[in-house]
Design a protein around this motif. Structure first.
Motif, short mmCIF file in Angstrom:
data_model
loop_
_atom_site.label_atom_id
_atom_site.label_comp_id
_atom_site.label_asym_id
_atom_site.label_seq_id
_atom_site.Cartn_x
_atom_site.Cartn_y
_atom_site.Cartn_z
N ARG A 202 -8.90 -2.44 3.91
CA ARG A 202 -8.61 -2.26 2.50
C ARG A 202 -8.24 -3.62 1.92
O ARG A 202 -7.73 -4.47 2.64
N ASN A 203 -8.49 -3.82 0.65
CA ASN A 203 -8.06 -5.06 0.00
C ASN A 203 -7.93 -4.83 -1.49
O ASN A 203 -8.47 -3.87 -2.05
N ARG A 204 -7.19 -5.73 -2.11
CA ARG A 204 -6.89 -5.58 -3.53
C ARG A 204 -6.68 -6.96 -4.15
O ARG A 204 -6.10 -7.85 -3.52
N ASP A 206 -5.15 -8.44 -7.79
CA ASP A 206 -4.51 -8.24 -9.09
C ASP A 206 -4.53 -9.56 -9.86
O ASP A 206 -4.21 -10.61 -9.29
N ILE A 235 -7.35 -5.11 -11.98
CA ILE A 235 -7.15 -4.76 -10.58
C ILE A 235 -8.50 -4.43 -9.95
O ILE A 235 -9.26 -3.61 -10.48
N GLN A 237 -9.85 -3.00 -6.36
CA GLN A 237 -9.28 -2.37 -5.18
C GLN A 237 -10.35 -1.67 -4.36
O GLN A 237 -11.24 -1.00 -4.90
N ILE A 239 -10.17 0.80 -0.82
CA ILE A 239 -9.36 1.43 0.22
C ILE A 239 -10.29 2.33 1.04
O ILE A 239 -10.64 3.43 0.61
N HIS A 286 -12.65 -1.29 -10.30
CA HIS A 286 -12.26 -2.54 -10.96
C HIS A 286 -11.78 -2.18 -12.36
O HIS A 286 -12.58 -2.02 -13.28
N ASP A 383 -2.02 1.88 -11.41
CA ASP A 383 -1.99 2.53 -10.10
C ASP A 383 -2.02 4.05 -10.22
O ASP A 383 -2.35 4.74 -9.24
#
Length: 394
Positions: A202-204, A206, A235, A237, A239, A286, A383
């Motif tokens: 997973r990566n994110r 911000d 953001i 993300q 997952i 996104h 979120d």
């Protein structure tokens, strides 16, 4: 001009005990009859038992763990700060800041999911950047303008240590690409898990833009301030929980008598999982949100001992949107999920008044009574729309 660098290096090993199959037990069961399992065991995913006097059977370690390990971990952090202050003249000041931080960690997070075996750490690359620019302009003896611009970016990922390993090289085709590389999470009876935790990869990323302009004007008994603020938050993300897949090998029992007809280890050697699964789909989202704010306030010295403050702020919190139109909403008319450019309506009514006072009781500046009231609004956290979609019922 100011420059600063800081570097940190940390290495060590985390001691723990685990339960692993004894090669003698595997040999006694005839060894692997499935070629994929034979190829997997050739990679020695389980170290050999090394605790004297502790034995295992075909289902686990009934008398306690039989393997003592010291799983290596590491942490690298590099940080840099650059700062510049420049006075063009007495009326113009420019200030700039830049921060850069880069780190790379590798820790045995698999201990949270039934194992602490070497080779299956969670690797966490992280990069942080921050830019801040401020410009102060003295217009005259009673008026000052300050403009500030900021940008920051936080990027972090969590990946299996064996990410570069392609399971299809041993005949185990998980049907995924390099991003989901690494062994699936494999559980055999009560033995320690092979493979990294299900929660990776997973990566994110911000990112935030922030601009604010404040104008101060002192006139008579009034100290006026007004200004504008802009914020943009994005953001990105991903997952992919259980995208690498999971396989479970348990005991097989007779449905009538409940007797064990094949142990977990026997099923594993034959390549016959008793449970398993894999998630699939597109978890990339996104999102972005653009927000604007205006304010006006007045600090009015009504008497030498009484100061009144009045103000109002208006905020528009932009509707959260998704770059590739991957938001969906429920349509009651059709009872279906339909694509949606936005999930809720705009709100242009966020007017927030504020009033306050400060009273010097004695007139000597030693005892002051203060009071105030204000109304405040806040934005939806992105979120709310991003935090739950990978966690379907599985």
């Amino acid at each position: 001009v100011y420059l600063n660098y800081e570097g940190q290096r940390e290495t060590g090993a985390q001691a723990a005990t685990s339960c692993v199959p004894d090669p003698a037990v595997i040999a006694g069961l005839g060894g692997p009859s499935n070629q994929v399992i034979a190829n997997l065991l050739a990679r020695s995913p389980w170290p050999s038992p090394n605790i004297p006097g502790v034995v295992s059977d075909a289902s686990g370690c009934p008398n306690g763990n039989n393997l003592s390990t010291a799983t290596r971990f590491k942490n690298r952090v590099d940080s840099m700060i650059a700062k510049i202050d420049h006075n063009f003249n007495a009326s113009n000041l420019l200030t700039g800041r830049y921060y850069f931080g880069d780190s790379d960690q590798s820790f045995p997070f698999a201990q949270l999911s039934a194992g602490l075996l070497p080779g299956f750490n969670t690797v966490t690359p992280t990069r942080v950047q921050l830019v801040s620019i401020s410009y102060v302009k003295v217009m005259n003896s009673s008026q000052v303008n300050e403009a500030r611009l900021g940008w920051n970016r936080f990027a972090e990922g969590f990946f299996p240590e064996d990410r570069s390993f392609d399971p299809s090289s041993i005949g185990l085709n998980t049907g995924v690409g390099p991003y989901e590389g690494g062994l699936p999470a494999i559980n055999v009876g009560d033995f320690s898990q092979i493979g990294s935790t299900n929660g990776v990869p997973r990566n994110r990323v911000d990112s935030n833009w922030h601009f604010v302009d404040n104008y101060s004007w002192k006139t008579g008994r009034h100290d006026l301030k007004f200004g504008y603020e802009f914020r943009r938050t994005t953001i990105m993300q991903v997952i992919e929980n259980t995208f690498r897949g999971k396989l479970t090998f348990g005991d097989t029992t007779d449905r009538v008598t409940g007797a064990v007809t094949a142990t977990a280890l026997e099923n594993f050697l034959q390549g016959l999982p008793t449970d398993g699964g894999q998630r699939a789909g597109n978890t990339l989202r996104h999102t972005s949100e653009n927000s604007h704010g205006l304010y006006l306030q007045d600090s009015f010295r009504m008497t030498p001992r009484l100061t009144l403050n009045f103000g109002v702020r208006w905020d528009y919190f932009g509707v959260v949107n998704e770059k590739n139109n991957l938001f969906y909403r429920f349509d009651p008319a059709s009872s279906n999920l339909v694509p949606a450019s936005q999930l809720y309506d705009k709100d242009l009514n966020n007017f927030a008044p504020r009033v306050a006072f400060a009273y010097d009781v004695t007139g000597k500046g030693k005892t002051v009574v203060r009071g105030g009231w204000g109304m405040f609004y806040d934005a939806f956290a992105q979120d709310i729309f991003l935090g739950h979609f990978p966690w379907n019922c599985f």
